[in-house]
Write a protein that holds these residues in place. Structure first.
Motif, mmCIF file in Angstrom:
data_model
loop_
_atom_site.group_PDB
_atom_site.id
_atom_site.type_symbol
_atom_site.label_atom_id
_atom_site.label_comp_id
_atom_site.label_asym_id
_atom_site.label_seq_id
_atom_site.Cartn_x
_atom_site.Cartn_y
_atom_site.Cartn_z
ATOM 1 N N LEU A 9 -80.739 -48.912 32.618
ATOM 2 C CA LEU A 9 -80.968 -47.472 32.712
ATOM 3 C C LEU A 9 -79.645 -46.718 32.754
ATOM 4 C CD1 LEU A 9 -83.922 -47.296 35.252
ATOM 5 C CD2 LEU A 9 -84.010 -46.702 32.825
ATOM 6 N N ARG A 10 -78.715 -47.227 33.536
ATOM 7 C CA ARG A 10 -77.404 -46.577 33.653
ATOM 8 C C ARG A 10 -76.730 -46.482 32.291
ATOM 9 N NH1 ARG A 10 -71.989 -47.030 34.488
ATOM 10 N NH2 ARG A 10 -71.140 -45.849 36.239
ATOM 11 N N ILE A 11 -76.721 -47.577 31.564
ATOM 12 C CA ILE A 11 -76.102 -47.606 30.238
ATOM 13 C C ILE A 11 -76.780 -46.601 29.308
ATOM 14 C CG2 ILE A 11 -75.809 -49.033 28.159
ATOM 15 C CD1 ILE A 11 -75.455 -51.449 30.144
ATOM 16 N N SER A 12 -78.106 -46.602 29.291
ATOM 17 C CA SER A 12 -78.845 -45.694 28.405
ATOM 18 C C SER A 12 -78.645 -44.238 28.791
ATOM 19 C CB SER A 12 -80.337 -46.043 28.408
ATOM 20 O OG SER A 12 -80.549 -47.300 27.798
ATOM 21 N N TYR A 13 -78.665 -43.935 30.087
ATOM 22 C CA TYR A 13 -78.456 -42.552 30.520
ATOM 23 C C TYR A 13 -77.067 -42.056 30.139
ATOM 24 C CZ TYR A 13 -82.793 -42.667 33.202
ATOM 25 O OH TYR A 13 -84.107 -42.748 33.579
ATOM 26 N N ILE A 14 -76.072 -42.906 30.256
ATOM 27 C CA ILE A 14 -74.715 -42.504 29.879
ATOM 28 C C ILE A 14 -74.631 -42.260 28.372
ATOM 29 C CG2 ILE A 14 -72.332 -43.329 29.664
ATOM 30 C CD1 ILE A 14 -72.718 -44.608 32.469
ATOM 31 N N GLU A 15 -75.216 -43.146 27.575
ATOM 32 C CA GLU A 15 -75.171 -42.983 26.118
ATOM 33 C C GLU A 15 -75.891 -41.699 25.681
ATOM 34 O OE1 GLU A 15 -73.327 -44.712 23.894
ATOM 35 O OE2 GLU A 15 -72.539 -45.621 25.728
ATOM 36 N N ILE A 16 -77.055 -41.447 26.273
ATOM 37 C CA ILE A 16 -77.782 -40.217 25.951
ATOM 38 C C ILE A 16 -76.975 -39.003 26.403
ATOM 39 C CG2 ILE A 16 -79.846 -38.846 26.453
ATOM 40 C CD1 ILE A 16 -81.363 -41.555 26.633
ATOM 41 N N GLY A 17 -76.373 -39.101 27.581
ATOM 42 C CA GLY A 17 -75.558 -38.005 28.094
ATOM 43 C C GLY A 17 -74.399 -37.662 27.173
ATOM 44 N N LYS A 18 -73.765 -38.677 26.617
ATOM 45 C CA LYS A 18 -72.669 -38.432 25.674
ATOM 46 C C LYS A 18 -73.165 -37.658 24.454
ATOM 47 C CE LYS A 18 -70.054 -42.635 26.742
ATOM 48 N NZ LYS A 18 -69.656 -43.958 26.184
ATOM 49 N N LEU A 19 -74.321 -38.043 23.948
ATOM 50 C CA LEU A 19 -74.878 -37.370 22.776
ATOM 51 C C LEU A 19 -75.282 -35.932 23.097
ATOM 52 C CD1 LEU A 19 -77.028 -40.313 21.356
ATOM 53 C CD2 LEU A 19 -74.901 -39.391 20.388
ATOM 54 N N LEU A 35 -79.430 -36.240 33.730
ATOM 55 C CA LEU A 35 -78.850 -37.527 33.338
ATOM 56 C C LEU A 35 -77.716 -37.935 34.275
ATOM 57 C CD1 LEU A 35 -78.777 -36.958 29.482
ATOM 58 C CD2 LEU A 35 -80.235 -38.598 30.694
ATOM 59 N N MET A 36 -76.841 -36.984 34.607
ATOM 60 C CA MET A 36 -75.737 -37.281 35.515
ATOM 61 C C MET A 36 -76.271 -37.625 36.909
ATOM 62 S SD MET A 36 -72.644 -34.694 34.318
ATOM 63 C CE MET A 36 -73.395 -33.294 35.112
ATOM 64 N N GLY A 37 -77.324 -36.935 37.333
ATOM 65 C CA GLY A 37 -77.934 -37.233 38.621
ATOM 66 C C GLY A 37 -78.528 -38.632 38.660
ATOM 67 N N GLN A 38 -79.085 -39.058 37.549
ATOM 68 C CA GLN A 38 -79.655 -40.402 37.482
ATOM 69 C C GLN A 38 -78.562 -41.464 37.598
ATOM 70 O OE1 GLN A 38 -81.694 -39.421 33.860
ATOM 71 N NE2 GLN A 38 -83.689 -39.711 34.822
ATOM 72 N N VAL A 39 -77.456 -41.251 36.918
ATOM 73 C CA VAL A 39 -76.344 -42.204 37.004
ATOM 74 C C VAL A 39 -75.790 -42.234 38.427
ATOM 75 C CG1 VAL A 39 -74.010 -42.743 36.187
ATOM 76 C CG2 VAL A 39 -75.776 -42.043 34.552
ATOM 77 N N LYS A 40 -75.627 -41.064 39.042
ATOM 78 C CA LYS A 40 -75.130 -41.006 40.421
ATOM 79 C C LYS A 40 -76.080 -41.737 41.364
ATOM 80 C CE LYS A 40 -72.514 -36.721 40.058
ATOM 81 N NZ LYS A 40 -72.415 -35.310 40.465
#
Length: 105
Positions: A9-19, A35-40
């Motif tokens: 999930l972390r990897i996917s959220y970061i990739e989506i966040g970049k886009l 998305l940033m909240g999910q990674v945090k």
């Protein structure tokens, strides 16, 4: 959720966040904040049950009917580039759903 689920999930959220950050033109800041909240959350010291609950609730907010991730489409004048970018976005969204669907009641 299992630790492998959190990692994916972390990897996917970061990739989506970049886009979203690069191609959202500032119109999807709400999605970016979620998305940033999910990674945090994943990176936090909270227990896995609390993390899971937060991730499920915030996942639902990502796909609100208007202005959410379901409305987000990447545009590029180059058709091939546009297709590749949107395919990457859709793949990451599918990766998230594969995990989250197991925990939504």
């Amino acid at each position: 959720m299992k630790n492998d689920d959190f990692l994916q999930l972390r990897i996917s959220y970061i990739e989506i966040g970049k886009l979203v950050q690069k191609y959202g033109h500032g119109q999807y800041n709400g999605v970016l904040n979620i998305l940033m909240g999910q990674v945090k959350c994943i990176d936090s010291d909270e227990d896995n049950d609390e993390k899971s609950q937060y991730l499920i609730e915030s996942y639902k907010r990502l796909f609100i009917s208007r202005g959410g991730l379901c409305d987000f489409v990447i545009y590029d004048e180059n058709n091939e580039v546009r297709n590749q970018l949107n395919e990457k976005l859709n793949e990451e969204v599918k990766n998230i759903w594969k995990i989250i669907k197991n925990y939504i009641s």
